[in-house]
Design a protein around this motif. Structure first.
Motif, mmCIF file in Angstrom:
data_model
loop_
_atom_site.group_PDB
_atom_site.id
_atom_site.type_symbol
_atom_site.label_atom_id
_atom_site.label_comp_id
_atom_site.label_asym_id
_atom_site.label_seq_id
_atom_site.Cartn_x
_atom_site.Cartn_y
_atom_site.Cartn_z
ATOM 1 N N GLU A 45 0.806 -1.217 0.000
ATOM 2 C CA GLU A 45 0.000 0.000 0.000
ATOM 3 C C GLU A 45 0.843 1.273 0.000
ATOM 4 O OE1 GLU A 45 -3.150 -0.039 2.880
ATOM 5 O OE2 GLU A 45 -3.922 -1.974 2.172
ATOM 6 N N ARG A 46 1.968 1.264 0.687
ATOM 7 C CA ARG A 46 2.808 2.463 0.704
ATOM 8 C C ARG A 46 3.326 2.752 -0.705
ATOM 9 N NH1 ARG A 46 7.560 3.288 5.025
ATOM 10 N NH2 ARG A 46 5.708 3.569 6.310
ATOM 11 N N THR A 47 3.778 1.706 -1.396
ATOM 12 C CA THR A 47 4.275 1.881 -2.768
ATOM 13 C C THR A 47 3.165 2.394 -3.676
ATOM 14 O OG1 THR A 47 5.941 0.162 -2.509
ATOM 15 C CG2 THR A 47 5.273 0.693 -4.753
ATOM 16 N N LEU A 48 1.984 1.816 -3.565
ATOM 17 C CA LEU A 48 0.862 2.232 -4.397
ATOM 18 C C LEU A 48 0.473 3.685 -4.108
ATOM 19 C CD1 LEU A 48 -1.313 -1.002 -4.171
ATOM 20 C CD2 LEU A 48 -0.047 -0.203 -6.171
ATOM 21 N N THR A 49 0.450 4.045 -2.849
ATOM 22 C CA THR A 49 0.117 5.423 -2.475
ATOM 23 C C THR A 49 1.136 6.405 -3.049
ATOM 24 O OG1 THR A 49 -0.961 4.703 -0.435
ATOM 25 C CG2 THR A 49 -0.259 6.995 -0.536
ATOM 26 N N ASN A 50 2.411 6.055 -2.960
ATOM 27 C CA ASN A 50 3.454 6.932 -3.497
ATOM 28 C C ASN A 50 3.368 7.050 -5.014
ATOM 29 O OD1 ASN A 50 4.502 7.568 -0.992
ATOM 30 N ND2 ASN A 50 6.005 5.889 -1.016
ATOM 31 N N THR A 70 -6.290 -1.309 -8.749
ATOM 32 C CA THR A 70 -5.190 -2.275 -8.707
ATOM 33 C C THR A 70 -5.758 -3.652 -8.429
ATOM 34 O OG1 THR A 70 -3.086 -2.877 -7.657
ATOM 35 C CG2 THR A 70 -4.781 -1.900 -6.239
ATOM 36 N N GLN A 71 -5.064 -4.670 -8.926
ATOM 37 C CA GLN A 71 -5.478 -6.041 -8.621
ATOM 38 C C GLN A 71 -4.869 -6.526 -7.319
ATOM 39 O OE1 GLN A 71 -4.470 -8.282 -12.204
ATOM 40 N NE2 GLN A 71 -6.536 -7.997 -12.993
ATOM 41 N N ALA A 72 -4.047 -5.692 -6.705
ATOM 42 C CA ALA A 72 -3.462 -6.059 -5.413
ATOM 43 C C ALA A 72 -4.552 -6.112 -4.348
ATOM 44 C CB ALA A 72 -2.400 -5.043 -5.009
ATOM 45 N N LYS A 73 -4.340 -6.956 -3.354
ATOM 46 C CA LYS A 73 -5.251 -6.969 -2.213
ATOM 47 C C LYS A 73 -4.848 -5.800 -1.323
ATOM 48 C CE LYS A 73 -6.276 -11.902 -2.239
ATOM 49 N NZ LYS A 73 -7.631 -11.687 -2.752
ATOM 50 N N ALA A 74 -5.406 -4.648 -1.630
ATOM 51 C CA ALA A 74 -4.996 -3.414 -0.969
ATOM 52 C C ALA A 74 -6.223 -2.585 -0.623
ATOM 53 C CB ALA A 74 -4.072 -2.625 -1.890
ATOM 54 N N ASP A 75 -6.049 -1.643 0.283
ATOM 55 C CA ASP A 75 -7.125 -0.766 0.717
ATOM 56 C C ASP A 75 -7.234 0.401 -0.261
ATOM 57 O OD1 ASP A 75 -8.814 1.010 1.963
ATOM 58 O OD2 ASP A 75 -7.968 0.713 3.960
ATOM 59 N N LEU A 76 -8.082 0.234 -1.267
ATOM 60 C CA LEU A 76 -8.188 1.251 -2.318
ATOM 61 C C LEU A 76 -8.675 2.590 -1.787
ATOM 62 C CD1 LEU A 76 -9.652 -0.168 -5.663
ATOM 63 C CD2 LEU A 76 -7.537 1.114 -5.323
ATOM 64 N N ALA A 77 -9.570 2.556 -0.828
ATOM 65 C CA ALA A 77 -10.080 3.815 -0.274
ATOM 66 C C ALA A 77 -8.950 4.610 0.369
ATOM 67 C CB ALA A 77 -11.187 3.540 0.736
ATOM 68 N N ALA A 78 -8.095 3.924 1.125
ATOM 69 C CA ALA A 78 -6.978 4.602 1.782
ATOM 70 C C ALA A 78 -5.952 5.082 0.766
ATOM 71 C CB ALA A 78 -6.321 3.664 2.794
ATOM 72 N N ILE A 79 -5.679 4.251 -0.235
ATOM 73 C CA ILE A 79 -4.703 4.630 -1.262
ATOM 74 C C ILE A 79 -5.181 5.869 -2.014
ATOM 75 C CG2 ILE A 79 -3.673 3.896 -3.449
ATOM 76 C CD1 ILE A 79 -3.750 1.009 -2.235
ATOM 77 N N ALA A 80 -6.452 5.892 -2.374
ATOM 78 C CA ALA A 80 -6.996 7.047 -3.087
ATOM 79 C C ALA A 80 -6.909 8.305 -2.232
ATOM 80 C CB ALA A 80 -8.440 6.777 -3.500
ATOM 81 N N ALA A 81 -7.280 8.179 -0.963
ATOM 82 C CA ALA A 81 -7.281 9.346 -0.082
ATOM 83 C C ALA A 81 -5.868 9.842 0.195
ATOM 84 C CB ALA A 81 -7.991 9.008 1.221
ATOM 85 N N ARG A 82 -4.985 8.938 0.567
ATOM 86 C CA ARG A 82 -3.624 9.345 0.913
ATOM 87 C C ARG A 82 -2.827 9.778 -0.306
ATOM 88 N NH1 ARG A 82 -2.910 4.000 4.661
ATOM 89 N NH2 ARG A 82 -4.198 4.707 6.436
ATOM 90 N N GLY A 83 -3.140 9.198 -1.460
ATOM 91 C CA GLY A 83 -2.412 9.546 -2.673
ATOM 92 C C GLY A 83 -2.934 10.792 -3.362
ATOM 93 N N ALA A 85 -5.925 11.000 -4.991
ATOM 94 C CA ALA A 85 -6.738 10.681 -6.164
ATOM 95 C C ALA A 85 -8.167 11.169 -5.958
ATOM 96 C CB ALA A 85 -6.727 9.183 -6.431
ATOM 97 N N ASP A 86 -8.901 11.226 -7.057
ATOM 98 C CA ASP A 86 -10.282 11.705 -7.010
ATOM 99 C C ASP A 86 -11.295 10.582 -6.858
ATOM 100 O OD1 ASP A 86 -9.802 14.655 -7.702
ATOM 101 O OD2 ASP A 86 -8.748 13.603 -9.302
ATOM 102 N N GLY A 87 -10.814 9.329 -6.911
ATOM 103 C CA GLY A 87 -11.741 8.224 -6.773
ATOM 104 C C GLY A 87 -11.062 6.885 -6.929
ATOM 105 N N ALA A 88 -11.873 5.828 -6.829
ATOM 106 C CA ALA A 88 -11.387 4.455 -6.941
ATOM 107 C C ALA A 88 -12.281 3.686 -7.899
ATOM 108 C CB ALA A 88 -11.378 3.779 -5.574
ATOM 109 N N HIS A 89 -11.698 2.637 -8.490
ATOM 110 C CA HIS A 89 -12.420 1.823 -9.470
ATOM 111 C C HIS A 89 -12.168 0.359 -9.145
ATOM 112 C CE1 HIS A 89 -13.916 0.940 -13.634
ATOM 113 N NE2 HIS A 89 -13.153 -0.132 -13.477
ATOM 114 N N VAL A 90 -13.221 -0.445 -9.185
ATOM 115 C CA VAL A 90 -13.081 -1.866 -8.862
ATOM 116 C C VAL A 90 -13.730 -2.721 -9.941
ATOM 117 C CG1 VAL A 90 -12.962 -1.521 -6.375
ATOM 118 C CG2 VAL A 90 -15.190 -1.823 -7.454
ATOM 119 N N ALA A 91 -13.271 -3.960 -10.039
ATOM 120 C CA ALA A 91 -13.924 -4.943 -10.897
ATOM 121 C C ALA A 91 -15.217 -5.388 -10.231
ATOM 122 C CB ALA A 91 -12.998 -6.128 -11.141
#
Length: 216
Positions: A45-50, A70-83, A85-91
């Motif tokens: 998650e840290r790498t994705l956020t950066n 991302t297809q990673a098992k990661a917290d997309l909401a946190a990554i979007a907020a900390r990074g 981003a304006d939103g998240a997208h999921v399959a």
């Protein structure tokens, strides 16, 4: 039914670092891009956020919203907020969609793709997503037929309020997809692999959309 021209939604290749920023900036500097989906390779998650922090400004500085997936098992909401981003997208996963909708609230957009059926599309619409994506490449790289994407986007745009994006595998596909009244036409390799560069591809697509609007 949309009463304005469809807007462009760009989908990046799967990105493993921030080296894609120049191409992203070139495409978005045209001013014709509404949103960009950053597809991030699996990582912690840290790498994705950066990565999001490094890539998002290349689009946002030109007025494009940045959505992350991302297809990673990661917290997309946190990554979007900390990074930033304006939103998240999921399959297509109804449980995950509902969870992210609760966590993102109205602060960030939520999109969904990999939609297998009309019933699934309606389920996601009822779950409160901000847009649905039809016709994007499958995990194995294959694509549904253009005719099936036109049919699905036309059906959705005619009946439902929630915006949809229809994926165009080529610039030639932009016109028939815009004619569906989808709010967005999505482009991936047709932009990034264009022989004259991403900006030329985006400008060409924007011209097609303008012509389509004028012909209504």
């Amino acid at each position: 039914m949309a009463d304005t021209a469809a807007r462009l939604y760009l989908i990046t290749p799967i990105l493993e670092d921030s080296s894609f920023a120049p191409q992203l900036s070139e495409a978005c500097a045209t001013g014709a891009v509404a949103a960009v989906l950053l597809r991030l390779a699996p990582a912690d998650e840290r790498t994705l956020t950066n990565q999001v922090k490094a890539l998002a400004p290349a689009a946002q500085e030109h007025g494009a919203a940045v959505i992350v997936t991302t297809q990673a098992k990661a917290d997309l909401a946190a990554i979007a907020a900390r990074g930033g981003a304006d939103g998240a997208h999921v399959a297509g996963d109804p449980t995950l969609v509902r969870e992210l909708r609760d966590r993102l609230k109205s602060e960030r957009a939520l999109g969904v793709g990999a939609i297998r059926s009309k019933d699934d599309a309606m389920t996601f619409g009822e779950a409160g997503v901000d847009y649905l994506l039809f016709g994007e490449p499958r995990p194995d790289g294959s694509l549904p037929s253009l005719e099936s994407v036109v049919e699905r986007a036309s059906w959705w745009a005619e009946i439902f309020e929630t915006p949809c994006a229809a994926y165009a595998p080529s610039l030639e596909a932009v016109e028939p997809l815009a004619a569906t009244n989808a709010e967005f036409v999505a482009l991936g390799d047709a932009v990034w692999s264009h022989p004259d560069g991403p900006a030329a591809a985006v400008k060409a697509a924007a011209e097609i959309l303008k012509r389509q609007e004028a012909s209504r």
